[in-house]
Scaffold this motif. Structure first.
Motif, PDB file in Angstrom:
ATOM      1  N   TYR A  42     -91.677 -46.147  12.638  1.00 41.10           N
ATOM      2  CA  TYR A  42     -91.283 -45.911  14.033  1.00 41.10           C
ATOM      3  C   TYR A  42     -92.425 -46.204  14.995  1.00 41.10           C
ATOM      4  CZ  TYR A  42     -87.007 -43.719  12.328  1.00 41.10           C
ATOM      5  OH  TYR A  42     -85.806 -43.486  11.731  1.00 41.10           O
ATOM      6  N   MET A  43     -93.646 -45.856  14.598  1.00 43.97           N
ATOM      7  CA  MET A  43     -94.815 -46.129  15.445  1.00 43.97           C
ATOM      8  C   MET A  43     -95.034 -47.635  15.575  1.00 43.97           C
ATOM      9  SD  MET A  43     -96.055 -43.516  16.773  1.00 43.97           S
ATOM     10  CE  MET A  43     -97.759 -43.631  17.167  1.00 43.97           C
ATOM     11  N   THR A  44     -94.862 -48.351  14.487  1.00 45.92           N
ATOM     12  CA  THR A  44     -95.018 -49.803  14.514  1.00 45.92           C
ATOM     13  C   THR A  44     -93.966 -50.423  15.435  1.00 45.92           C
ATOM     14  OG1 THR A  44     -95.849 -49.768  12.263  1.00 45.92           O
ATOM     15  CG2 THR A  44     -95.099 -51.890  13.095  1.00 45.92           C
ATOM     16  N   GLU A  45     -92.723 -49.949  15.317  1.00 41.99           N
ATOM     17  CA  GLU A  45     -91.658 -50.456  16.186  1.00 41.99           C
ATOM     18  C   GLU A  45     -91.934 -50.111  17.647  1.00 41.99           C
ATOM     19  OE1 GLU A  45     -87.858 -49.132  14.810  1.00 41.99           O
ATOM     20  OE2 GLU A  45     -88.026 -50.233  12.931  1.00 41.99           O
ATOM     21  N   LEU A  46     -92.426 -48.905  17.890  1.00 36.65           N
ATOM     22  CA  LEU A  46     -92.748 -48.484  19.243  1.00 36.65           C
ATOM     23  C   LEU A  46     -93.872 -49.343  19.828  1.00 36.65           C
ATOM     24  CD1 LEU A  46     -92.305 -46.474  21.561  1.00 36.65           C
ATOM     25  CD2 LEU A  46     -94.055 -45.038  20.506  1.00 36.65           C
ATOM     26  N   ILE A  47     -94.901 -49.577  19.038  1.00 43.03           N
ATOM     27  CA  ILE A  47     -96.022 -50.417  19.493  1.00 43.03           C
ATOM     28  C   ILE A  47     -95.545 -51.846  19.743  1.00 43.03           C
ATOM     29  CG2 ILE A  47     -98.216 -51.453  18.772  1.00 43.03           C
ATOM     30  CD1 ILE A  47     -98.809 -48.756  17.352  1.00 43.03           C
ATOM     31  N   THR A  48     -94.687 -52.365  18.880  1.00 44.64           N
ATOM     32  CA  THR A  48     -94.137 -53.711  19.056  1.00 44.64           C
ATOM     33  C   THR A  48     -93.308 -53.792  20.342  1.00 44.64           C
ATOM     34  OG1 THR A  48     -94.055 -54.042  16.671  1.00 44.64           O
ATOM     35  CG2 THR A  48     -92.687 -55.505  18.011  1.00 44.64           C
ATOM     36  N   MET A  49     -92.490 -52.773  20.582  1.00 47.35           N
ATOM     37  CA  MET A  49     -91.671 -52.758  21.774  1.00 47.35           C
ATOM     38  C   MET A  49     -92.540 -52.684  23.032  1.00 47.35           C
ATOM     39  SD  MET A  49     -88.340 -50.414  22.731  1.00 47.35           S
ATOM     40  CE  MET A  49     -89.146 -48.893  22.326  1.00 47.35           C
ATOM     41  N   ILE A  50     -93.570 -51.867  23.017  1.00 50.43           N
ATOM     42  CA  ILE A  50     -94.482 -51.766  24.161  1.00 50.43           C
ATOM     43  C   ILE A  50     -95.183 -53.099  24.398  1.00 50.43           C
ATOM     44  CG2 ILE A  50     -96.624 -50.690  24.993  1.00 50.43           C
ATOM     45  CD1 ILE A  50     -95.632 -48.084  23.633  1.00 50.43           C
ATOM     46  N   ALA A  51     -95.603 -53.762  23.332  1.00 49.29           N
ATOM     47  CA  ALA A  51     -96.270 -55.064  23.456  1.00 49.29           C
ATOM     48  C   ALA A  51     -95.314 -56.101  24.041  1.00 49.29           C
ATOM     49  CB  ALA A  51     -96.795 -55.525  22.102  1.00 49.29           C
ATOM     50  N   ASN A  52     -94.046 -56.100  23.596  1.00 48.88           N
ATOM     51  CA  ASN A  52     -93.058 -57.041  24.123  1.00 48.88           C
ATOM     52  C   ASN A  52     -92.793 -56.797  25.609  1.00 48.88           C
ATOM     53  OD1 ASN A  52     -92.741 -58.410  21.723  1.00 48.88           O
ATOM     54  ND2 ASN A  52     -90.971 -57.196  21.063  1.00 48.88           N
ATOM     55  N   VAL A  53     -92.697 -55.543  26.014  1.00 49.96           N
ATOM     56  CA  VAL A  53     -92.490 -55.219  27.428  1.00 49.96           C
ATOM     57  C   VAL A  53     -93.696 -55.672  28.245  1.00 49.96           C
ATOM     58  CG1 VAL A  53     -92.286 -53.306  29.076  1.00 49.96           C
ATOM     59  CG2 VAL A  53     -90.852 -53.334  27.031  1.00 49.96           C
ATOM     60  N   ALA A  54     -94.896 -55.427  27.754  1.00 51.22           N
ATOM     61  CA  ALA A  54     -96.108 -55.843  28.464  1.00 51.22           C
ATOM     62  C   ALA A  54     -96.165 -57.371  28.594  1.00 51.22           C
ATOM     63  CB  ALA A  54     -97.346 -55.324  27.753  1.00 51.22           C
ATOM     64  N   LEU A  55     -95.805 -58.056  27.528  1.00 56.19           N
ATOM     65  CA  LEU A  55     -95.796 -59.523  27.555  1.00 56.19           C
ATOM     66  C   LEU A  55     -94.758 -60.036  28.559  1.00 56.19           C
ATOM     67  CD1 LEU A  55     -97.035 -62.013  26.224  1.00 56.19           C
ATOM     68  CD2 LEU A  55     -95.217 -61.908  24.522  1.00 56.19           C
ATOM     69  N   THR A  56     -93.592 -59.447  28.596  1.00 51.52           N
ATOM     70  CA  THR A  56     -92.547 -59.842  29.537  1.00 51.52           C
ATOM     71  C   THR A  56     -92.994 -59.596  30.975  1.00 51.52           C
ATOM     72  OG1 THR A  56     -90.842 -59.347  27.894  1.00 51.52           O
ATOM     73  CG2 THR A  56     -90.129 -59.498  30.191  1.00 51.52           C
ATOM     74  N   LEU A  57     -93.580 -58.432  31.219  1.00 49.56           N
ATOM     75  CA  LEU A  57     -94.071 -58.134  32.566  1.00 49.56           C
ATOM     76  C   LEU A  57     -95.171 -59.108  32.985  1.00 49.56           C
ATOM     77  CD1 LEU A  57     -94.109 -54.225  32.565  1.00 49.56           C
ATOM     78  CD2 LEU A  57     -92.575 -55.745  33.822  1.00 49.56           C
ATOM     79  N   SER A  58     -96.052 -59.467  32.064  1.00 51.79           N
ATOM     80  CA  SER A  58     -97.108 -60.442  32.363  1.00 51.79           C
ATOM     81  C   SER A  58     -96.501 -61.795  32.731  1.00 51.79           C
ATOM     82  CB  SER A  58     -98.031 -60.627  31.159  1.00 51.79           C
ATOM     83  OG  SER A  58     -98.705 -59.447  30.867  1.00 51.79           O
ATOM     84  N   PHE A  59     -95.473 -62.195  32.001  1.00 54.81           N
ATOM     85  CA  PHE A  59     -94.804 -63.460  32.291  1.00 54.81           C
ATOM     86  C   PHE A  59     -94.170 -63.431  33.680  1.00 54.81           C
ATOM     87  CE2 PHE A  59     -90.860 -65.947  32.348  1.00 54.81           C
ATOM     88  CZ  PHE A  59     -91.388 -67.212  32.155  1.00 54.81           C
ATOM     89  N   ILE A  60     -93.491 -62.343  34.020  1.00 51.15           N
ATOM     90  CA  ILE A  60     -92.830 -62.219  35.326  1.00 51.15           C
ATOM     91  C   ILE A  60     -93.855 -62.267  36.455  1.00 51.15           C
ATOM     92  CG2 ILE A  60     -91.517 -60.637  36.809  1.00 51.15           C
ATOM     93  CD1 ILE A  60     -89.990 -59.786  34.235  1.00 51.15           C
ATOM     94  N   VAL A  61     -94.964 -61.550  36.298  1.00 45.77           N
ATOM     95  CA  VAL A  61     -96.015 -61.563  37.320  1.00 45.77           C
ATOM     96  C   VAL A  61     -96.595 -62.967  37.466  1.00 45.77           C
ATOM     97  CG1 VAL A  61     -98.342 -60.727  37.848  1.00 45.77           C
ATOM     98  CG2 VAL A  61     -96.570 -59.111  37.139  1.00 45.77           C
ATOM     99  N   ALA A  62     -96.841 -63.648  36.347  1.00 48.48           N
ATOM    100  CA  ALA A  62     -97.378 -65.014  36.394  1.00 48.48           C
ATOM    101  C   ALA A  62     -96.380 -65.962  37.073  1.00 48.48           C
ATOM    102  CB  ALA A  62     -97.704 -65.503  34.982  1.00 48.48           C
ATOM    103  N   LEU A  63     -95.110 -65.796  36.801  1.00 50.54           N
ATOM    104  CA  LEU A  63     -94.077 -66.635  37.411  1.00 50.54           C
ATOM    105  C   LEU A  63     -94.041 -66.413  38.918  1.00 50.54           C
ATOM    106  CD1 LEU A  63     -91.743 -68.628  36.886  1.00 50.54           C
ATOM    107  CD2 LEU A  63     -90.243 -66.638  36.662  1.00 50.54           C
ATOM    108  N   ILE A  64     -94.063 -65.174  39.359  1.00 48.02           N
ATOM    109  CA  ILE A  64     -94.052 -64.869  40.795  1.00 48.02           C
ATOM    110  C   ILE A  64     -95.301 -65.449  41.460  1.00 48.02           C
ATOM    111  CG2 ILE A  64     -94.235 -62.981  42.469  1.00 48.02           C
ATOM    112  CD1 ILE A  64     -92.402 -61.357  40.556  1.00 48.02           C
ATOM    113  N   PHE A  65     -96.449 -65.294  40.831  1.00 50.61           N
ATOM    114  CA  PHE A  65     -97.688 -65.839  41.376  1.00 50.61           C
ATOM    115  C   PHE A  65     -97.618 -67.363  41.454  1.00 50.61           C
ATOM    116  CE2 PHE A  65    -102.069 -67.409  40.818  1.00 50.61           C
ATOM    117  CZ  PHE A  65    -102.653 -66.832  41.936  1.00 50.61           C
ATOM    118  N   GLY A  66     -97.082 -67.992  40.423  1.00 48.71           N
ATOM    119  CA  GLY A  66     -96.943 -69.450  40.410  1.00 48.71           C
ATOM    120  C   GLY A  66     -96.036 -69.944  41.520  1.00 48.71           C
ATOM    121  N   ILE A  67     -94.912 -69.276  41.733  1.00 44.14           N
ATOM    122  CA  ILE A  67     -93.992 -69.657  42.803  1.00 44.14           C
ATOM    123  C   ILE A  67     -94.675 -69.515  44.158  1.00 44.14           C
ATOM    124  CG2 ILE A  67     -91.873 -68.967  44.006  1.00 44.14           C
ATOM    125  CD1 ILE A  67     -90.717 -68.296  41.193  1.00 44.14           C
TER     126      ILE A  67
END
Length: 185
Positions: free
Chosen positions: A18-43
């Protein structure tokens, strides 16, 4: 005792999964948020670059119409009766033919820039305004003659379009001269 140890081992393994899944989910959310911020900055960067490019082009265009050479050609066009036919144009001295074509090419280029929305129509209205329309009216008969004889239906198409747009705009939405603006008084 063995059952308790076995139960503890299973509990630790499940918690670890469960901890591994939780850490994976947190990492995926962080990666998605980073992508969204980079996209907004690029636009935002692309829009800023586009605005800067448009401003530079506008300034360069204004410099073109603020030159002595343009003033000489404009004065020539304003004070000369232009020929109505291709033959009449060819009968002019070469230097006058060059001035006629140079001015028409400048108006054609200006029309293209406005049509492609690289330059705002208001800028043209404020800098050249009715002059574009009046000069098109002087060129019109000659260009229509050349269009039929060449045949070249595209000759002066953006010059004509620009003149007609300015004339329509002046009839439908006439603007007051800047010095008459009541906000400035």
């Amino acid at each position: 005792m063995i059952t308790i140890a076995f139960f503890v081992i299973i509990l630790v393994l499940q918690t670890s999964i469960y901890m591994t899944e939780l850490i994976t989910m947190i990492a995926n959310v962080a990666l998605t948020l980073s992508f969204i911020v980079a996209l907004i900055f690029g636009i935002a960067q692309v829009k800023t670059a586009e605005r800067d490019r448009r401003e530079r082009l506008t300034l360069e265009t204004l410099r073109t119409f603020d030159s002595r050479e343009f003033s000489e050609i404009a004065l020539y066009i304003n004070t000369t009766t232009l020929p109505d036919t291709q033959e009449g144009m060819r009968a002019l001295p070469v230097n006058e033919q060059v001035m006629l074509f140079q001015f028409a090419q400048q108006m054609e280029a200006l029309g293209m820039l406005v049509a492609e929305r690289h330059i705002n129509m208001d800028l043209v209205d404020k800098t050249l305004g009715i002059f574009v329309t009046s000069t098109w009216n002087k060129y019109k008969a000659m260009f229509e003659d050349i269009r039929m004889k060449q045949p070249d239906p595209y000759l002066g198409e953006y010059f004509q379009w620009l003149a007609e747009r300015i004339e329509k705009n002046m009839k439908e939405n006439p603007r007051k001269p800047f010095f008459m603006d009541p906000k400035l008084r």
